[in-house]
Scaffold this active site. Structure first.
Site, short mmCIF file in Angstrom:
data_model
loop_
_atom_site.label_atom_id
_atom_site.label_comp_id
_atom_site.label_asym_id
_atom_site.label_seq_id
_atom_site.Cartn_x
_atom_site.Cartn_y
_atom_site.Cartn_z
N GLY A 13 0.80 -1.23 0.00
CA GLY A 13 0.00 0.00 0.00
C GLY A 13 0.83 1.27 0.00
N LEU A 16 3.82 2.55 -5.59
CA LEU A 16 3.23 3.29 -6.73
C LEU A 16 1.74 2.98 -6.89
CD1 LEU A 16 3.36 4.73 -9.58
CD2 LEU A 16 4.19 2.55 -10.48
N VAL A 17 1.39 1.70 -7.03
CA VAL A 17 -0.01 1.32 -7.28
C VAL A 17 -0.83 1.51 -6.00
CG1 VAL A 17 -1.55 -0.54 -8.00
CG2 VAL A 17 0.70 -0.31 -9.08
N TYR A 145 11.32 -13.07 -11.47
CA TYR A 145 10.06 -12.35 -11.22
C TYR A 145 8.90 -13.04 -11.94
CZ TYR A 145 6.92 -8.20 -11.59
OH TYR A 145 5.87 -7.31 -11.55
N CYS A 173 -0.22 -3.76 -17.51
CA CYS A 173 0.94 -3.43 -18.35
C CYS A 173 1.85 -2.52 -17.51
CB CYS A 173 0.47 -2.76 -19.64
SG CYS A 173 -0.53 -1.28 -19.36
N ARG A 218 6.14 -0.45 -25.55
CA ARG A 218 5.50 -0.73 -24.25
C ARG A 218 4.11 -0.11 -24.21
NH1 ARG A 218 9.24 -3.61 -24.19
NH2 ARG A 218 10.91 -3.84 -22.67
P1 NAP Z 1 6.50 -0.42 -5.69
O1 NAP Z 1 6.15 1.01 -5.86
O2 NAP Z 1 7.94 -0.81 -5.70
O3 NAP Z 1 5.82 -0.93 -4.34
C1 NAP Z 1 6.11 -2.20 -3.85
C2 NAP Z 1 5.35 -2.36 -2.57
O4 NAP Z 1 5.60 -3.66 -2.03
C3 NAP Z 1 5.75 -1.34 -1.49
O5 NAP Z 1 4.60 -0.95 -0.79
C4 NAP Z 1 6.69 -2.15 -0.60
O6 NAP Z 1 6.71 -1.70 0.73
C5 NAP Z 1 6.01 -3.51 -0.68
N1 NAP Z 1 6.93 -4.58 -0.33
C6 NAP Z 1 8.06 -4.96 -0.98
N2 NAP Z 1 8.67 -5.97 -0.33
C7 NAP Z 1 7.89 -6.22 0.77
C8 NAP Z 1 8.01 -7.13 1.83
N3 NAP Z 1 9.02 -8.01 1.92
N4 NAP Z 1 7.05 -7.12 2.80
C9 NAP Z 1 6.02 -6.23 2.73
N5 NAP Z 1 5.86 -5.36 1.73
C10 NAP Z 1 6.79 -5.35 0.76
O7 NAP Z 1 5.80 -1.31 -6.78
P2 NAP Z 1 4.46 -1.08 -7.62
O8 NAP Z 1 4.90 -0.65 -8.96
O9 NAP Z 1 3.48 -0.29 -6.85
O10 NAP Z 1 3.97 -2.58 -7.76
C11 NAP Z 1 2.79 -3.04 -7.16
C12 NAP Z 1 2.39 -4.35 -7.83
O11 NAP Z 1 2.17 -4.12 -9.22
C13 NAP Z 1 3.49 -5.42 -7.74
O12 NAP Z 1 2.90 -6.67 -7.46
C14 NAP Z 1 4.10 -5.41 -9.13
O13 NAP Z 1 4.66 -6.65 -9.45
C15 NAP Z 1 2.91 -5.07 -9.97
N6 NAP Z 1 3.18 -4.48 -11.28
C16 NAP Z 1 3.90 -3.30 -11.36
C17 NAP Z 1 4.15 -2.76 -12.61
C18 NAP Z 1 4.95 -1.49 -12.77
O14 NAP Z 1 5.23 -1.10 -13.93
N7 NAP Z 1 5.33 -0.79 -11.71
C19 NAP Z 1 3.65 -3.38 -13.77
C20 NAP Z 1 2.91 -4.55 -13.63
C21 NAP Z 1 2.68 -5.09 -12.38
P3 NAP Z 1 7.74 -0.55 1.25
O15 NAP Z 1 7.85 0.46 0.14
O16 NAP Z 1 7.06 -0.01 2.46
O17 NAP Z 1 9.04 -1.22 1.50
P1 GDP Z 2 10.44 -3.68 -18.79
O1 GDP Z 2 9.29 -2.98 -19.42
O2 GDP Z 2 10.00 -4.76 -17.86
O3 GDP Z 2 11.44 -4.14 -19.79
O4 GDP Z 2 11.19 -2.70 -17.81
P2 GDP Z 2 11.62 -1.15 -17.81
O5 GDP Z 2 10.51 -0.30 -17.35
O6 GDP Z 2 12.88 -1.13 -17.04
O7 GDP Z 2 11.87 -0.74 -19.34
C1 GDP Z 2 12.98 -1.21 -20.01
C2 GDP Z 2 13.12 -0.58 -21.39
O8 GDP Z 2 13.42 0.82 -21.28
C3 GDP Z 2 14.30 -1.22 -22.11
O9 GDP Z 2 14.06 -1.20 -23.52
C4 GDP Z 2 15.44 -0.28 -21.74
O10 GDP Z 2 16.52 -0.34 -22.68
C5 GDP Z 2 14.74 1.07 -21.80
N1 GDP Z 2 15.38 2.13 -20.98
C6 GDP Z 2 15.91 3.28 -21.47
N2 GDP Z 2 16.46 4.02 -20.50
C7 GDP Z 2 16.23 3.35 -19.33
C8 GDP Z 2 16.54 3.63 -17.98
O11 GDP Z 2 17.13 4.65 -17.63
N3 GDP Z 2 16.12 2.71 -17.05
C9 GDP Z 2 15.42 1.59 -17.40
N4 GDP Z 2 14.99 0.76 -16.42
N5 GDP Z 2 15.14 1.28 -18.69
C10 GDP Z 2 15.54 2.16 -19.65
#
Ligand code: NAP
Ligand code: GDP
Length: 324
Positions: A13, A16-17, A145, A173, A218
């Site tokens: 919580g 980001l999400v 992952y 996504c 993406r």
């Molecule tokens: P995030 O901003 O990195 O947040 C991760 C969250 O998980 C934080 O609240 C963190 O808590 C918590 N967490 C991590 N390790 C933990 C642990 N050992 N015990 C308890 N809490 C823990 O990530 P997000 O992008 O919001 O991702 C949320 C979900 O969306 C994830 O399941 C991720 O796989 C999924 N998702 C994300 C993306 C994306 O592009 N970001 C895309 C697709 C799916 P603290 O910050 O308090 O440590």
């Molecule tokens: P993915 O979507 O799971 O592959 O993860 P990312 O959000 O890290 O995106 C990766 C893509 O962005 C790849 O094509 C990288 O080469 C490109 N990219 C360009 N600049 C950056 C950077 O500064 N950080 C990251 N993480 N990716 C970058």
């Protein structure tokens, strides 16, 4: 959800999400005081390390949730995944096993967990749909992952078949928005580019380096949009089959287009160059949102450039407090 007492626990919580969902729930409460009957609890790793079974069960014992949105995970961009596949697998396997077992033990009525479009097979036909989760090995860059995330779907099916639980999953996504991880080492591409371009402008640099070729494609979703879709899924989606939560296929953009949008939002006047010594990762993972569109016809996504602009503005206003 029924009229009885509702306690929604959001793991992850603080991320980001999770913070996106918190903001949507706070907005709802301003508009409709009836939503007060739902109690929402947003937990971060400080509340419980969910890799630890005892701490996980203590969290469930404390809040006795009736519903769970399970977001907590070890999360990171391409380069962080490439360097830590084992940690991504082990941490996420532990977190998911503990959270879903505790949800079963504490008789949670519904769990919505989170997969990702990057866990689909690398060799696949496009567009990707929900039936393809287990159809072949994931991209080599993020196998830890990906396999851990895929096992959520196996757990959901097992808890349903053996115990009748309603544990489901959604497949977002790429997400970006306020409260993202802007660190130099572990961030996803959009927060990485926003932060690094801000650094470049502060340094007075005339060029800015995007990693990789800039050609990968993406689908990016704004965190406030995915947050609305999570809340809708919790309230209205009743199948245990995964559901892709993505923008439309035609809204897929190249990394170079994303970099240009960030350049515009930042007002950076220098030149963007591409560092092809760095990895591109998966070329694309184009996912179909047809199932979502059939179930939730009138959902409107925030236009990409507007969402980028809002995120850059948020970053500049909050740079002192964000995860760097
Ligand atoms: P995030 O901003 O990195 O947040 C991760 C969250 O998980 C934080 O609240 C963190 O808590 C918590 N967490 C991590 N390790 C933990 C642990 N050992 N015990 C308890 N809490 C823990 O990530 P997000 O992008 O919001 O991702 C949320 C979900 O969306 C994830 O399941 C991720 O796989 C999924 N998702 C994300 C993306 C994306 O592009 N970001 C895309 C697709 C799916 P603290 O910050 O308090 O440590
Ligand atoms: P993915 O979507 O799971 O592959 O993860 P990312 O959000 O890290 O995106 C990766 C893509 O962005 C790849 O094509 C990288 O080469 C490109 N990219 C360009 N600049 C950056 C950077 O500064 N950080 C990251 N993480 N990716 C970058």
């Amino acid at each position: 959800m029924g009229p009885e007492e509702i306690v929604v626990l959001v793991t992850g919580g603080s991320g980001l999400v999770g913070q996106g969902i918190k903001s949507i729930i706070e907005d709802e409460r301003q508009l409709d005081p009836n939503t007060q009957k739902e109690q929402w609890i947003f937990c971060g790793s400080k509340d419980a390390d969910l890799r630890n079974k005892t701490e996980t069960e203590a969290l469930f014992e404390k809040y006795k949730p009736t519903h769970v949105i399970h977001l907590a995970a070890m999360v990171g961009g391409l380069f962080h995944n490439m360097a830590h596949n084992l940690d991504f697998f082990r941490d996420n396997m532990s977190i998911n096993d503990n959270v879903l077992y505790a949800s079963y033990k504490y008789k949670v009525k519904k769990v919505v967990s989170c997969l990702s479009t990057c866990i689909f097979p690398d060799k696949v036909t496009y567009p990707i749909d929900e039936t393809m989760v287990h159809n072949g090995p994931p991209h080599t860059s993020n196998y830890g992952y990906s396999y851990a995330k895929r096992m959520i779907d196996i757990l959901n099916r097992g808890y349903h078949d053996q115990h009748g639980c309603k544990f489901t999953s959604v497949i977002p996504c790429n997400v970006f928005g306020p409260h993202d991880n802007f660190s130099l080492t572990s961030s996803h591409v959009i927060p990485a580019l926003i932060r690094r371009m801000d650094d470049a402008m502060n340094n007075g640099d005339s060029t800015f380096s995007v990693w990789g070729s800039g050609t990968p494609l993406r689908q990016f979703i704004y965190s406030l949009d995915i947050a609305k879709l999570f809340v809708w899924t919790l309230r209205h989606y009743d199948s245990i089959e995964p559901l892709i939560l993505s923008v439309d296929e035609e809204d897929e953009v190249s990394i170079s287009k994303a970099a240009e949008a960030i350049k515009k939002a930042h007002g950076f006047t220098g030149e963007i160059i591409y560092d092809t010594s760095k990895a591109d990762g998966q070329y694309k993972k184009t996912a179909s949102n047809k199932k979502l569109r059939l179930l939730y016809r009138d959902f409107t996504f925030t236009p990409f450039e507007q969402a980028i602009h809002e995120t850059v503005t948020w970053f500049k206003e909050n740079r002192e407090h964000v995860r760097l």
